[in-house]
Design a protein around this motif. Sequence first.
Motif, PDB file in Angstrom:
ATOM      1  N   GLN A 113      -9.777  56.821   1.978  1.00 41.17           N
ATOM      2  CA  GLN A 113      -8.864  57.197   3.046  1.00 41.17           C
ATOM      3  C   GLN A 113      -8.463  55.964   3.854  1.00 41.17           C
ATOM      4  O   GLN A 113      -9.281  55.076   4.090  1.00 41.17           O
ATOM      5  CB  GLN A 113      -9.523  58.226   3.967  1.00 41.17           C
ATOM      6  CG  GLN A 113      -9.895  59.528   3.278  1.00 41.17           C
ATOM      7  CD  GLN A 113      -8.714  60.195   2.619  1.00 41.17           C
ATOM      8  OE1 GLN A 113      -7.632  60.331   3.222  1.00 41.17           O
ATOM      9  NE2 GLN A 113      -8.882  60.618   1.372  1.00 41.17           N
ATOM     10  N   PRO A 114      -7.202  55.879   4.277  1.00 44.39           N
ATOM     11  CA  PRO A 114      -6.780  54.740   5.089  1.00 44.39           C
ATOM     12  C   PRO A 114      -7.512  54.718   6.418  1.00 44.39           C
ATOM     13  O   PRO A 114      -7.886  55.774   6.952  1.00 44.39           O
ATOM     14  CB  PRO A 114      -5.274  54.970   5.270  1.00 44.39           C
ATOM     15  CG  PRO A 114      -5.069  56.432   5.014  1.00 44.39           C
ATOM     16  CD  PRO A 114      -6.113  56.845   4.028  1.00 44.39           C
ATOM     17  N   THR A 115      -7.703  53.529   6.968  1.00 44.04           N
ATOM     18  CA  THR A 115      -8.478  53.372   8.197  1.00 44.04           C
ATOM     19  C   THR A 115      -7.649  52.794   9.338  1.00 44.04           C
ATOM     20  O   THR A 115      -8.193  52.315  10.327  1.00 44.04           O
ATOM     21  CB  THR A 115      -9.695  52.465   7.953  1.00 44.04           C
ATOM     22  OG1 THR A 115      -9.240  51.194   7.444  1.00 44.04           O
ATOM     23  CG2 THR A 115     -10.653  53.098   6.965  1.00 44.04           C
ATOM     24  N   GLY A 116      -6.346  52.806   9.216  1.00 42.15           N
ATOM     25  CA  GLY A 116      -5.475  52.222  10.229  1.00 42.15           C
ATOM     26  C   GLY A 116      -4.366  51.451   9.562  1.00 42.15           C
ATOM     27  O   GLY A 116      -3.990  51.732   8.423  1.00 42.15           O
ATOM     28  N   ASP A 117      -3.811  50.481  10.281  1.00 43.46           N
ATOM     29  CA  ASP A 117      -2.712  49.700   9.722  1.00 43.46           C
ATOM     30  C   ASP A 117      -3.162  48.812   8.574  1.00 43.46           C
ATOM     31  O   ASP A 117      -2.346  48.386   7.758  1.00 43.46           O
ATOM     32  CB  ASP A 117      -2.075  48.838  10.810  1.00 43.46           C
ATOM     33  CG  ASP A 117      -1.275  49.680  11.802  1.00 43.46           C
ATOM     34  OD1 ASP A 117      -0.975  50.849  11.478  1.00 43.46           O
ATOM     35  OD2 ASP A 117      -0.976  49.178  12.894  1.00 43.46           O
ATOM     36  N   VAL A 118      -4.465  48.510   8.531  1.00 40.08           N
ATOM     37  CA  VAL A 118      -5.044  47.726   7.439  1.00 40.08           C
ATOM     38  C   VAL A 118      -6.290  48.438   6.935  1.00 40.08           C
ATOM     39  O   VAL A 118      -7.119  48.871   7.738  1.00 40.08           O
ATOM     40  CB  VAL A 118      -5.409  46.294   7.897  1.00 40.08           C
ATOM     41  CG1 VAL A 118      -6.149  45.551   6.787  1.00 40.08           C
ATOM     42  CG2 VAL A 118      -4.155  45.525   8.297  1.00 40.08           C
ATOM     43  N   THR A 119      -6.405  48.584   5.623  1.00 40.94           N
ATOM     44  CA  THR A 119      -7.570  49.240   5.021  1.00 40.94           C
ATOM     45  C   THR A 119      -8.274  48.258   4.100  1.00 40.94           C
ATOM     46  O   THR A 119      -7.642  47.613   3.259  1.00 40.94           O
ATOM     47  CB  THR A 119      -7.161  50.494   4.231  1.00 40.94           C
ATOM     48  OG1 THR A 119      -6.523  51.427   5.112  1.00 40.94           O
ATOM     49  CG2 THR A 119      -8.367  51.164   3.591  1.00 40.94           C
ATOM     50  N   ARG A 120      -9.594  48.163   4.275  1.00 42.10           N
ATOM     51  CA  ARG A 120     -10.412  47.318   3.405  1.00 42.10           C
ATOM     52  C   ARG A 120     -11.136  48.213   2.403  1.00 42.10           C
ATOM     53  O   ARG A 120     -11.850  49.130   2.800  1.00 42.10           O
ATOM     54  CB  ARG A 120     -11.417  46.511   4.230  1.00 42.10           C
ATOM     55  CG  ARG A 120     -10.743  45.528   5.185  1.00 42.10           C
ATOM     56  CD  ARG A 120     -11.753  44.814   6.067  1.00 42.10           C
ATOM     57  NE  ARG A 120     -11.082  43.906   6.991  1.00 42.10           N
ATOM     58  CZ  ARG A 120     -10.800  42.632   6.733  1.00 42.10           C
ATOM     59  NH1 ARG A 120     -11.196  42.108   5.573  1.00 42.10           N
ATOM     60  NH2 ARG A 120     -10.176  41.872   7.602  1.00 42.10           N
ATOM     61  N   VAL A 121     -10.918  47.946   1.139  1.00 43.53           N
ATOM     62  CA  VAL A 121     -11.530  48.740   0.067  1.00 43.53           C
ATOM     63  C   VAL A 121     -12.548  47.860  -0.652  1.00 43.53           C
ATOM     64  O   VAL A 121     -12.210  46.794  -1.167  1.00 43.53           O
ATOM     65  CB  VAL A 121     -10.471  49.253  -0.923  1.00 43.53           C
ATOM     66  CG1 VAL A 121     -11.138  50.066  -2.035  1.00 43.53           C
ATOM     67  CG2 VAL A 121      -9.429  50.098  -0.203  1.00 43.53           C
ATOM     68  N   ARG A 122     -13.806  48.325  -0.662  1.00 44.09           N
ATOM     69  CA  ARG A 122     -14.873  47.585  -1.343  1.00 44.09           C
ATOM     70  C   ARG A 122     -14.954  48.065  -2.790  1.00 44.09           C
ATOM     71  O   ARG A 122     -15.210  49.243  -3.044  1.00 44.09           O
ATOM     72  CB  ARG A 122     -16.201  47.800  -0.629  1.00 44.09           C
ATOM     73  CG  ARG A 122     -16.198  47.350   0.835  1.00 44.09           C
ATOM     74  CD  ARG A 122     -17.466  47.783   1.534  1.00 44.09           C
ATOM     75  NE  ARG A 122     -17.629  49.244   1.466  1.00 44.09           N
ATOM     76  CZ  ARG A 122     -18.770  49.892   1.742  1.00 44.09           C
ATOM     77  NH1 ARG A 122     -19.857  49.203   2.094  1.00 44.09           N
ATOM     78  NH2 ARG A 122     -18.822  51.204   1.657  1.00 44.09           N
ATOM     79  N   ALA A 134     -10.803  44.283  -1.187  1.00 50.45           N
ATOM     80  CA  ALA A 134      -9.347  44.269  -1.220  1.00 50.45           C
ATOM     81  C   ALA A 134      -8.825  44.701   0.153  1.00 50.45           C
ATOM     82  O   ALA A 134      -9.244  45.727   0.689  1.00 50.45           O
ATOM     83  CB  ALA A 134      -8.822  45.219  -2.299  1.00 50.45           C
ATOM     84  N   VAL A 135      -7.927  43.891   0.709  1.00 53.07           N
ATOM     85  CA  VAL A 135      -7.360  44.169   2.026  1.00 53.07           C
ATOM     86  C   VAL A 135      -5.907  44.589   1.832  1.00 53.07           C
ATOM     87  O   VAL A 135      -5.075  43.804   1.358  1.00 53.07           O
ATOM     88  CB  VAL A 135      -7.451  42.933   2.940  1.00 53.07           C
ATOM     89  CG1 VAL A 135      -6.923  43.266   4.332  1.00 53.07           C
ATOM     90  CG2 VAL A 135      -8.897  42.432   3.011  1.00 53.07           C
ATOM     91  N   ILE A 136      -5.604  45.849   2.204  1.00 56.92           N
ATOM     92  CA  ILE A 136      -4.304  46.450   1.924  1.00 56.92           C
ATOM     93  C   ILE A 136      -3.644  46.880   3.225  1.00 56.92           C
ATOM     94  O   ILE A 136      -4.301  47.426   4.123  1.00 56.92           O
ATOM     95  CB  ILE A 136      -4.453  47.680   0.998  1.00 56.92           C
ATOM     96  CG1 ILE A 136      -5.141  47.276  -0.310  1.00 56.92           C
ATOM     97  CG2 ILE A 136      -3.119  48.332   0.695  1.00 56.92           C
ATOM     98  CD1 ILE A 136      -6.502  47.872  -0.460  1.00 56.92           C
ATOM     99  N   GLU A 137      -2.345  46.696   3.333  1.00 59.17           N
ATOM    100  CA  GLU A 137      -1.600  47.160   4.491  1.00 59.17           C
ATOM    101  C   GLU A 137      -1.313  48.652   4.337  1.00 59.17           C
ATOM    102  O   GLU A 137      -0.744  49.080   3.327  1.00 59.17           O
ATOM    103  CB  GLU A 137      -0.300  46.372   4.641  1.00 59.17           C
ATOM    104  CG  GLU A 137      -0.517  44.904   4.962  1.00 59.17           C
ATOM    105  CD  GLU A 137       0.768  44.153   5.241  1.00 59.17           C
ATOM    106  OE1 GLU A 137       1.854  44.786   5.207  1.00 59.17           O
ATOM    107  OE2 GLU A 137       0.694  42.944   5.509  1.00 59.17           O
ATOM    108  N   THR A 138      -1.709  49.437   5.366  1.00 56.88           N
ATOM    109  CA  THR A 138      -1.537  50.895   5.313  1.00 56.88           C
ATOM    110  C   THR A 138      -0.971  51.420   6.635  1.00 56.88           C
ATOM    111  O   THR A 138      -1.577  52.274   7.291  1.00 56.88           O
ATOM    112  CB  THR A 138      -2.869  51.597   4.995  1.00 56.88           C
ATOM    113  OG1 THR A 138      -3.885  51.113   5.910  1.00 56.88           O
ATOM    114  CG2 THR A 138      -3.306  51.326   3.567  1.00 56.88           C
ATOM    115  N   PRO A 139       0.188  50.952   7.048  1.00 60.97           N
ATOM    116  CA  PRO A 139       0.760  51.446   8.306  1.00 60.97           C
ATOM    117  C   PRO A 139       1.130  52.918   8.211  1.00 60.97           C
ATOM    118  O   PRO A 139       1.676  53.365   7.199  1.00 60.97           O
ATOM    119  CB  PRO A 139       1.999  50.566   8.479  1.00 60.97           C
ATOM    120  CG  PRO A 139       2.368  50.147   7.094  1.00 60.97           C
ATOM    121  CD  PRO A 139       1.058  49.986   6.372  1.00 60.97           C
ATOM    122  N   GLY A 140       0.786  53.679   9.231  1.00 66.18           N
ATOM    123  CA  GLY A 140       1.114  55.097   9.216  1.00 66.18           C
ATOM    124  C   GLY A 140       0.323  55.911   8.220  1.00 66.18           C
ATOM    125  O   GLY A 140       0.680  57.052   7.914  1.00 66.18           O
ATOM    126  N   GLY A 141      -0.736  55.351   7.684  1.00 66.43           N
ATOM    127  CA  GLY A 141      -1.583  56.091   6.760  1.00 66.43           C
ATOM    128  C   GLY A 141      -1.145  56.065   5.316  1.00 66.43           C
ATOM    129  O   GLY A 141      -1.728  56.752   4.472  1.00 66.43           O
TER     130      GLY A 141
END
Length: 363
Positions: A113-122, A134-141
């Motif tokens: 699940q996204p955690t904010g504008d930026v999501t870190r996935v291990r 992996a650091v991914i941009e997730t603005p607005g979920g």
Amino acid sequence: MTQTAIPFWFFRGGTSRGPYFKRSDLPQDRDTLAKVLIAALGSGHPLNIDGIGGGAAVTTKVAILSRSDDPAADVDYFFAQVSVEDRTVDFKPTCGNILSGVGPAALEMGLVQPTGDVTRVRVLSVNTGARVEAVIETPGGGVRYDGAAAIDGVPGTAAPIYLNFMDVVGSSTGALLPTGSVRDVIDGIEVTCMDVAMPMVIARAADFGLTGYEAAADLDANRDFYARMEPIRVEAGKRMGMGDVSGSVTPKFGLLSEPRAGGTITARYFMPKNCHPTMAVTGSQCLASCVLTPGTVAEGLFSAPKGIPALVTIEHPSGSIDVTVDYANDADGFQLRSAGLLRTARLLARGEVFVPASVWKIG
């Protein structure tokens, strides 16, 4: 029904491309899984005409994802390299370019699940045991795909994906230098056998009578080079403790030469039956480590990067790739702490891919 439908997400990950599956949507036993992937990708034809492969090793790659049981990881990433024509699947290696799409795919699949504008996935790479953030941009979920980041080998720009690699030394063989030597001589050619993210056999292009600046297509047309290279790779695999690698895509082979466009070093990376059109993410980490380790075949071909972390720029057939390496080089030898790279990815399609029910039938 004569066909079995399997949900998939089709991604470009870095400079590679292929389907991403949920592990729960595929057969559990390895033999049936291989048959399903061969059918889905269309292995057995140079154009993969009866499947969704792209007729090249970089477009017949598969990512299989699941929630991880490891408390230090969010997602397990299982990689499969499907051959273009041989109707085989190699589950031994991993792929860092395809890994570029793992974070976005895990979010699209609902595994994370996204955690904010930026999501870190291990991410835990099941094939090798490597751990990657992996650091991914997730603005607005939602996953952002548009952006200003550019990588050589892919047209245009996209949202940046930052990959931080840990635990990649000896990922396949258990040692940085699996033969116990910084250099070996095989069939009259000096090589460095190294295992960082991907086991590799690395040589100087000049020792094969090459400049190292040849285009990938020109190298692929030079079958005399492949005839000389492959026995060296196979013998190196034995010395690295990998057994008979004649039917495996690992270890990979790399050629080094001096930079000519402002980078640290020039490299050509072989998969191993053809030359990579750009550069593998895993291979770039191994080549960067070869540059930073004293006494390897890279010595004398480059000006040493300054500072720690060190920025190693590897020139490849389509441009260059930057690897940021945090390391120590002391009395205990070269020790890699982490390697970071900038990549991009894009979701291209999603839906169902079909395989004949004679290959696999659910229920």
